[in-house]
Design an enzyme around this catalytic site. Structure first.
Site, PDB file in Angstrom:
ATOM      1  N   THR A 237     -27.968  26.233 -11.050  1.00 47.89           N
ATOM      2  CA  THR A 237     -27.866  27.221  -9.963  1.00 47.89           C
ATOM      3  C   THR A 237     -28.267  28.608 -10.474  1.00 47.89           C
ATOM      4  O   THR A 237     -28.886  29.386  -9.752  1.00 47.89           O
ATOM      5  CB  THR A 237     -26.453  27.259  -9.347  1.00 47.89           C
ATOM      6  OG1 THR A 237     -25.486  27.378 -10.390  1.00 47.89           O
ATOM      7  CG2 THR A 237     -26.167  26.021  -8.533  1.00 47.89           C
TER       8      THR A 237
ATOM      9  N   HIS B  20     -30.545  10.423 -13.704  1.00 47.12           N
ATOM     10  CA  HIS B  20     -31.104  10.201 -12.361  1.00 47.12           C
ATOM     11  C   HIS B  20     -32.611  10.406 -12.308  1.00 47.12           C
ATOM     12  O   HIS B  20     -33.166  10.564 -11.226  1.00 47.12           O
ATOM     13  CB  HIS B  20     -30.406  11.118 -11.345  1.00 47.12           C
ATOM     14  CG  HIS B  20     -28.970  10.744 -11.089  1.00 47.12           C
ATOM     15  ND1 HIS B  20     -28.027  11.628 -10.602  1.00 47.12           N
ATOM     16  CD2 HIS B  20     -28.308   9.569 -11.262  1.00 47.12           C
ATOM     17  CE1 HIS B  20     -26.845  11.007 -10.485  1.00 47.12           C
ATOM     18  NE2 HIS B  20     -26.995   9.768 -10.895  1.00 47.12           N
TER      19      HIS B  20
ATOM     20  N   THR C  10     -20.712  20.009 -12.596  1.00 48.80           N
ATOM     21  CA  THR C  10     -20.858  18.835 -11.732  1.00 48.80           C
ATOM     22  C   THR C  10     -19.559  18.604 -10.971  1.00 48.80           C
ATOM     23  O   THR C  10     -18.468  18.807 -11.518  1.00 48.80           O
ATOM     24  CB  THR C  10     -21.230  17.570 -12.533  1.00 48.80           C
ATOM     25  OG1 THR C  10     -21.147  16.423 -11.660  1.00 48.80           O
ATOM     26  CG2 THR C  10     -20.337  17.331 -13.748  1.00 48.80           C
ATOM     27  N   SER C  11     -19.686  18.160  -9.721  1.00 47.33           N
ATOM     28  CA  SER C  11     -18.484  17.839  -8.943  1.00 47.33           C
ATOM     29  C   SER C  11     -17.875  16.526  -9.437  1.00 47.33           C
ATOM     30  O   SER C  11     -16.750  16.200  -9.069  1.00 47.33           O
ATOM     31  CB  SER C  11     -18.814  17.749  -7.448  1.00 47.33           C
ATOM     32  OG  SER C  11     -19.775  16.745  -7.236  1.00 47.33           O
TER      33      SER C  11
ATOM     34  N   ASN D 206     -16.497  24.405 -15.196  1.00 51.86           N
ATOM     35  CA  ASN D 206     -16.925  24.304 -13.798  1.00 51.86           C
ATOM     36  C   ASN D 206     -16.187  25.363 -12.986  1.00 51.86           C
ATOM     37  O   ASN D 206     -15.084  25.755 -13.349  1.00 51.86           O
ATOM     38  CB  ASN D 206     -16.594  22.909 -13.237  1.00 51.86           C
ATOM     39  CG  ASN D 206     -17.536  22.489 -12.127  1.00 51.86           C
ATOM     40  OD1 ASN D 206     -18.739  22.357 -12.354  1.00 51.86           O
ATOM     41  ND2 ASN D 206     -17.027  22.277 -10.933  1.00 51.86           N
TER      42      ASN D 206
ATOM     43  N   ILE E 184     -32.564  16.395 -12.088  1.00 51.07           N
ATOM     44  CA  ILE E 184     -33.898  15.821 -12.024  1.00 51.07           C
ATOM     45  C   ILE E 184     -34.940  16.929 -12.098  1.00 51.07           C
ATOM     46  O   ILE E 184     -36.106  16.714 -11.817  1.00 51.07           O
ATOM     47  CB  ILE E 184     -34.053  15.005 -10.713  1.00 51.07           C
ATOM     48  CG1 ILE E 184     -33.661  15.841  -9.481  1.00 51.07           C
ATOM     49  CG2 ILE E 184     -33.186  13.745 -10.779  1.00 51.07           C
ATOM     50  CD1 ILE E 184     -33.788  15.103  -8.145  1.00 51.07           C
ATOM     51  N   ASP E 185     -34.477  18.144 -12.488  1.00 52.55           N
ATOM     52  CA  ASP E 185     -35.310  19.347 -12.352  1.00 52.55           C
ATOM     53  C   ASP E 185     -36.151  19.682 -13.571  1.00 52.55           C
ATOM     54  O   ASP E 185     -36.874  20.677 -13.581  1.00 52.55           O
ATOM     55  CB  ASP E 185     -34.431  20.558 -11.977  1.00 52.55           C
ATOM     56  CG  ASP E 185     -33.313  20.819 -12.999  1.00 52.55           C
ATOM     57  OD1 ASP E 185     -33.462  20.436 -14.188  1.00 52.55           O
ATOM     58  OD2 ASP E 185     -32.285  21.411 -12.601  1.00 52.55           O
TER      59      ASP E 185
HETATM   60  P1  OAD Z   1     -22.711  18.919  -6.997  1.00 50.34           P
HETATM   61  O1  OAD Z   1     -23.376  19.883  -6.078  1.00 50.34           O
HETATM   62  O2  OAD Z   1     -21.981  17.781  -6.406  1.00 50.34           O
HETATM   63  O3  OAD Z   1     -21.698  19.687  -7.956  1.00 50.34           O
HETATM   64  C1  OAD Z   1     -22.060  20.871  -8.619  1.00 50.34           C
HETATM   65  C2  OAD Z   1     -20.783  21.481  -9.170  1.00 50.34           C
HETATM   66  O4  OAD Z   1     -21.119  22.592  -9.963  1.00 50.34           O
HETATM   67  C3  OAD Z   1     -19.812  21.968  -8.084  1.00 50.34           C
HETATM   68  O5  OAD Z   1     -18.482  21.633  -8.454  1.00 50.34           O
HETATM   69  C4  OAD Z   1     -20.020  23.485  -8.095  1.00 50.34           C
HETATM   70  O6  OAD Z   1     -18.848  24.191  -7.700  1.00 50.34           O
HETATM   71  C5  OAD Z   1     -20.330  23.705  -9.561  1.00 50.34           C
HETATM   72  N1  OAD Z   1     -21.151  24.905  -9.861  1.00 50.34           N
HETATM   73  C6  OAD Z   1     -22.248  25.350  -9.222  1.00 50.34           C
HETATM   74  N2  OAD Z   1     -22.771  26.430  -9.823  1.00 50.34           N
HETATM   75  C7  OAD Z   1     -21.945  26.705 -10.883  1.00 50.34           C
HETATM   76  C8  OAD Z   1     -21.920  27.705 -11.892  1.00 50.34           C
HETATM   77  N3  OAD Z   1     -22.863  28.660 -11.959  1.00 50.34           N
HETATM   78  N4  OAD Z   1     -20.935  27.669 -12.813  1.00 50.34           N
HETATM   79  C9  OAD Z   1     -19.966  26.716 -12.764  1.00 50.34           C
HETATM   80  N5  OAD Z   1     -19.929  25.749 -11.837  1.00 50.34           N
HETATM   81  C10 OAD Z   1     -20.915  25.734 -10.905  1.00 50.34           C
HETATM   82  O7  OAD Z   1     -23.862  18.420  -8.027  1.00 50.34           O
HETATM   83  P2  OAD Z   1     -23.807  17.169  -9.015  1.00 50.34           P
HETATM   84  O8  OAD Z   1     -22.419  16.877  -9.428  1.00 50.34           O
HETATM   85  O9  OAD Z   1     -24.825  17.400 -10.047  1.00 50.34           O
HETATM   86  O10 OAD Z   1     -27.965  12.600  -7.283  1.00 50.34           O
HETATM   87  O11 OAD Z   1     -24.317  16.003  -8.057  1.00 50.34           O
HETATM   88  C11 OAD Z   1     -24.409  14.711  -8.574  1.00 50.34           C
HETATM   89  C12 OAD Z   1     -25.532  13.946  -7.922  1.00 50.34           C
HETATM   90  O12 OAD Z   1     -25.353  13.975  -6.507  1.00 50.34           O
HETATM   91  C13 OAD Z   1     -26.890  14.533  -8.138  1.00 50.34           C
HETATM   92  O13 OAD Z   1     -27.475  14.142  -9.371  1.00 50.34           O
HETATM   93  C14 OAD Z   1     -27.664  13.971  -6.990  1.00 50.34           C
HETATM   94  C15 OAD Z   1     -26.648  14.076  -5.888  1.00 50.34           C
HETATM   95  O14 OAD Z   1     -26.731  13.073  -4.949  1.00 50.34           O
HETATM   96  C16 OAD Z   1     -29.104  12.055  -6.864  1.00 50.34           C
HETATM   97  O15 OAD Z   1     -29.866  12.627  -6.134  1.00 50.34           O
HETATM   98  C17 OAD Z   1     -29.348  10.675  -7.362  1.00 50.34           C
END
Ligand code: OAD
Length: 236
Positions: A26, A119, A186-187, A210, A103-104
């Site tokens: 982000t 992924h 990650t969530s 996080n 995937i970036d």
């Molecule tokens: P999420 O969007 O589910 O989670 C991102 C987490 O990072 C959230 O808890 C945010 O609050 C936190 N966050 C964002 N910016 C932050 C920062 N600067 N500092 C600290 N925390 C921050 O994303 P992922 O967990 O990556 O899969 O999602 C998992 C998968 O879901 C992805 O790989 C994708 C999606 O479907 C596929 O497309 C296969």
């Protein structure tokens, strides 16, 4: 600020394995999925993004899939930030491993050639008809392969598809090698990624970085805040 306790955990670790998600990118200008401003907060043409990123959508509505992916997932001008850079340096030195859901391509751009891309990677594309690799720039121009008119796709894991055997094996090896696991940005809701921590050594320590709580079970320590700030303060 970086607390001393967390720095000590990093300093004392023999091998650190990082598990990252969209929250590490982000700060590079790429939206995450599940935050308020994330990709999943929107509906596109009345359809949920989870469907648009599914195998079913790719097969049944390939044009819709293409438009969605091209407009919402590709950020070719994004640059790695301090999180990607510090993790890459630790991996290059052999002290750490990285498993990312992202995937970036930003970990590779930061010089991390060891990363396990759980992924897949948007910037690796192939023709679904003949399997031939296609340059992602060509995919941005057309979803059809110029030689056989097959439909091109990015080499990413869509909903309804499974994780590659090699990514699973490499991930489990990285988890087993760690005496410190660090989950960042990650969530931690998506499986099988979140299930990987079950393969950790019984004595392995677990740190979460996080900006919101996540379901990672009992953690040794956590940093609740901005991951970029945390990594900027991390020494060594
Ligand atoms: P999420 O969007 O589910 O989670 C991102 C987490 O990072 C959230 O808890 C945010 O609050 C936190 N966050 C964002 N910016 C932050 C920062 N600067 N500092 C600290 N925390 C921050 O994303 P992922 O967990 O990556 O899969 O999602 C998992 C998968 O879901 C992805 O790989 C994708 C999606 O479907 C596929 O497309 C296969």
């Amino acid at each position: 600020m970086m607390t001393e306790n967390l720095q000590t955990l990093f300093d004392q670790a023999q091998h650190i394995t990082f598990m990252t998600g969209a929250g590490v990118s982000t700060a590079s200008g790429i939206p995450d999925y599940r935050s308020k401003s994330g990709l999943y907060s929107a509906k596109f043409k009345g359809l949920p993004p989870e469907y648009l990123l599914s195998h079913d959508c790719f097969v049944q509505q390939p044009e819709m899939f293409y438009d969605f992916v091209k407009e919402n997932l590709y950020f070719p001008d994004a640059k790695p930030n301090v999180i990607h850079e510090k993790i890459a340096a630790l991996c290059q030195s052999g002290r750490a491993s990285l498993i990312t859901q992202n995937i970036d391509n930003l970990d590779r751009t930061a010089g991390n050639d060891q990363v396990v891309e759980f992924h897949g990677n948007l910037y690796r594309c192939y023709c679904s008809k003949d399997g031939e690799q296609v340059d992602w720039h060509d995919y941005m121009k057309s979803m059809y392969h110029d030689t056989d008119h097959g439909i091109i796709r990015p080499d990413i894991v869509l909903y309804g598809e499974s994780i590659s055997e090699s990514a699973l094996q490499r991930s489990m090896a990285a988890i087993e090698a760690a005496d410190l696991l660090v989950i960042v940005g990650t969530s931690f809701k998506v499986y099988p990624f979140a299930g990987l921590i079950n393969y950790r050594q019984p004595n392995a320590k677990l740190v979460v970085v996080n900006n919101e709580p996540i379901p990672a079970g009992s953690v040794t320590a956590q940093y609740s805040g901005d991951a970029e700030t945390f990594f900027a303060g991390l020494k060594g």
